[in-house]
Design a protein around this motif. Structure first.
Motif, PDB file in Angstrom:
ATOM      1  N   LYS A 191       0.844  -1.196   0.000  1.00 42.47           N
ATOM      2  CA  LYS A 191       0.000   0.000   0.000  1.00 42.47           C
ATOM      3  C   LYS A 191       0.881   1.249   0.000  1.00 42.47           C
ATOM      4  O   LYS A 191       2.080   1.180   0.286  1.00 42.47           O
ATOM      5  N   MET A 192       0.304   2.394  -0.284  1.00 41.67           N
ATOM      6  CA  MET A 192       1.029   3.653  -0.184  1.00 41.67           C
ATOM      7  C   MET A 192       1.391   3.917   1.275  1.00 41.67           C
ATOM      8  O   MET A 192       0.617   3.583   2.177  1.00 41.67           O
ATOM      9  N   ASN A 193       2.548   4.503   1.480  1.00 39.53           N
ATOM     10  CA  ASN A 193       2.987   4.842   2.826  1.00 39.53           C
ATOM     11  C   ASN A 193       1.965   5.785   3.472  1.00 39.53           C
ATOM     12  O   ASN A 193       1.643   6.840   2.918  1.00 39.53           O
ATOM     13  N   GLY A 194       1.448   5.378   4.629  1.00 40.25           N
ATOM     14  CA  GLY A 194       0.452   6.189   5.333  1.00 40.25           C
ATOM     15  C   GLY A 194      -0.975   5.750   5.129  1.00 40.25           C
ATOM     16  O   GLY A 194      -1.876   6.256   5.795  1.00 40.25           O
ATOM     17  N   ARG A 195      -1.206   4.810   4.220  1.00 37.40           N
ATOM     18  CA  ARG A 195      -2.574   4.354   3.957  1.00 37.40           C
ATOM     19  C   ARG A 195      -3.158   3.636   5.163  1.00 37.40           C
ATOM     20  O   ARG A 195      -2.513   2.816   5.804  1.00 37.40           O
ATOM     21  N   VAL A 196      -4.405   3.944   5.482  1.00 37.75           N
ATOM     22  CA  VAL A 196      -5.166   3.259   6.523  1.00 37.75           C
ATOM     23  C   VAL A 196      -6.464   2.758   5.892  1.00 37.75           C
ATOM     24  O   VAL A 196      -7.139   3.498   5.184  1.00 37.75           O
ATOM     25  N   GLY A 197      -6.800   1.510   6.140  1.00 36.20           N
ATOM     26  CA  GLY A 197      -8.018   0.942   5.588  1.00 36.20           C
ATOM     27  C   GLY A 197      -9.175   0.962   6.561  1.00 36.20           C
ATOM     28  O   GLY A 197      -9.208   1.728   7.526  1.00 36.20           O
ATOM     29  N   ASP A 198     -10.108   0.078   6.339  1.00 33.19           N
ATOM     30  CA  ASP A 198     -11.340   0.044   7.141  1.00 33.19           C
ATOM     31  C   ASP A 198     -11.162  -0.663   8.485  1.00 33.19           C
ATOM     32  O   ASP A 198     -11.928  -0.423   9.419  1.00 33.19           O
ATOM     33  N   SER A 199     -10.164  -1.537   8.591  1.00 32.19           N
ATOM     34  CA  SER A 199     -10.073  -2.447   9.737  1.00 32.19           C
ATOM     35  C   SER A 199     -10.068  -1.752  11.099  1.00 32.19           C
ATOM     36  O   SER A 199     -10.709  -2.244  12.031  1.00 32.19           O
ATOM     37  N   PRO A 200      -9.368  -0.606  11.269  1.00 33.38           N
ATOM     38  CA  PRO A 200      -9.360   0.019  12.585  1.00 33.38           C
ATOM     39  C   PRO A 200     -10.449   1.081  12.759  1.00 33.38           C
ATOM     40  O   PRO A 200     -10.493   1.762  13.786  1.00 33.38           O
TER      41      PRO A 200
END
Length: 325
Positions: free
Chosen positions: A209-218
């Motif tokens: 993933k791109m550095n810094g990407r956050v998904g749905d999980s948290p």
């Protein structure tokens, strides 16, 4: 009813109750036990070791919150799982960054995002929930908090994950791979013997993933949501699509309105399908459980499964999918 007859009748009823073991044969008692809908543990994908850990704890009287934390920790420690915890695949710059959240029956929640060098982000998320006035900590702040709470720093990039990352660098292409290793998040729901529900979700995110990407999980309401009056839901797949629909919150609200877990999961998936013309290119999947211990699941593409532990048995169940129609 006259007082004398009332005393006689209640005495007979009391005698019958005290004789229960003789009135119900052992096979009937066993059948009643087997038909009990909870405690039960359910998780995304075929993580039977995780649900077995949580399920055994529930059967021994553990709370849903303790069971769900220990359950997902099994996969956080599994070096063969390159999408969760220790050994997770890095981002494009070679950083292993972890996201996790947890929710208690009381509706409290904790979350960490972009956490480095800590093998069990779900446990840090629980500390955020229980030891701070906040819901989410990120990056360096989350790491600093974890260290203050006694967690040990560790290099999470294993030799195998580093080798795979360096091979990826030769092409630097990212294309979502449906139902393959790049989004096998573990989301888990536990319903304990008291009928209380808790949930957790933990991942290292999309591979490269791109550095810094956050998904749905948290994200509370996206990758995980529960209401102890209704039930809970967890999501997996392309996190961006799940965040756009606030999928887990949607499912719980649909169950509140009277839909079954299965019906609620189907509606949540179909909302994404209707609004995303490119839905054939990615996976979105949900698992939900209501307060009666009933489970539902649905996904865009076939191949998604969930693991369940109930009455001492582990099962792996394939989910129905929209694309199978």
């Amino acid at each position: 009813m006259k007082r004398r007859n009332f005393i006689i009748n209640t005495g007979i009823a009391g005698a019958a109750l005290s004789a229960t073991p003789s009135l119900f044969s052992q096979p009937i008692l066993n059948e009643l036990k087997m038909n009990k809908s909870y405690p039960v543990a359910v998780a995304t994908w075929n993580f039977q070791n995780a649900t077995k850990m949580a399920g055994k704890m529930l059967e021994n009287g553990a709370s849903a919150l303790d069971a769900v934390e220990k359950g997902v920790m099994v996969e956080e420690a599994n070096l063969k799982n390159t999408t969760v915890g220790d050994g997770g695949a890095p981002d494009r710059d070679g950083n292993v960054t972890l996201d996790a959240c947890i929710m208690s029956p009381e509706g409290n929640a904790g979350s960490v995002v972009y956490l480095k060098e800590i093998a069990h982000p779900v446990s840090v998320a629980r500390k955020v929930m229980e030891e701070t006035p906040h819901v989410m900590l990120a990056g360096e702040g989350a790491l600093q908090f974890a260290i203050q709470q006694g967690f040990q720093r560790k290099n999470l990039l294993t030799e195998d994950s580093e080798k795979a990352w360096k091979e990826w660098l030769e092409h630097k292409e990212y294309k979502p791979i449906i139902n393959i290793e790049n989004h096998d998040t573990i989301g888990m729901l536990c319903l304990d013997e008291n009928g209380d529900i808790a949930g957790a979700c933990t991942t290292s995110g999309l591979s490269y993933k791109m550095n810094g990407r956050v998904g749905d999980s948290p994200i509370i309401g996206a990758g995980l949501f529960l209401d102890n009056e209704v039930g809970g839901a967890v999501g997996t797949g392309m996190g961006e699509a799940i965040m756009k629909s606030v999928g887990s919150f949607l499912i719980v609200e649909l169950m509140r309105q009277g839909k079954s877990p299965q019906e609620a999961c189907e509606e949540a998936v179909m909302r994404t399908v209707r609004k995303a013309p490119n839905h054939k290119d990615f996976q979105v999947a949900y698992v939900a459980m209501n307060k009666q211990g009933e489970i539902g699941s649905y996904c865009i593409h076939k191949g998604f499964s969930y693991a369940k532990f109930h009455n001492g048995e582990s099962t792996n169940n394939l989910s129905l999918s929209y694309m199978e129609e």
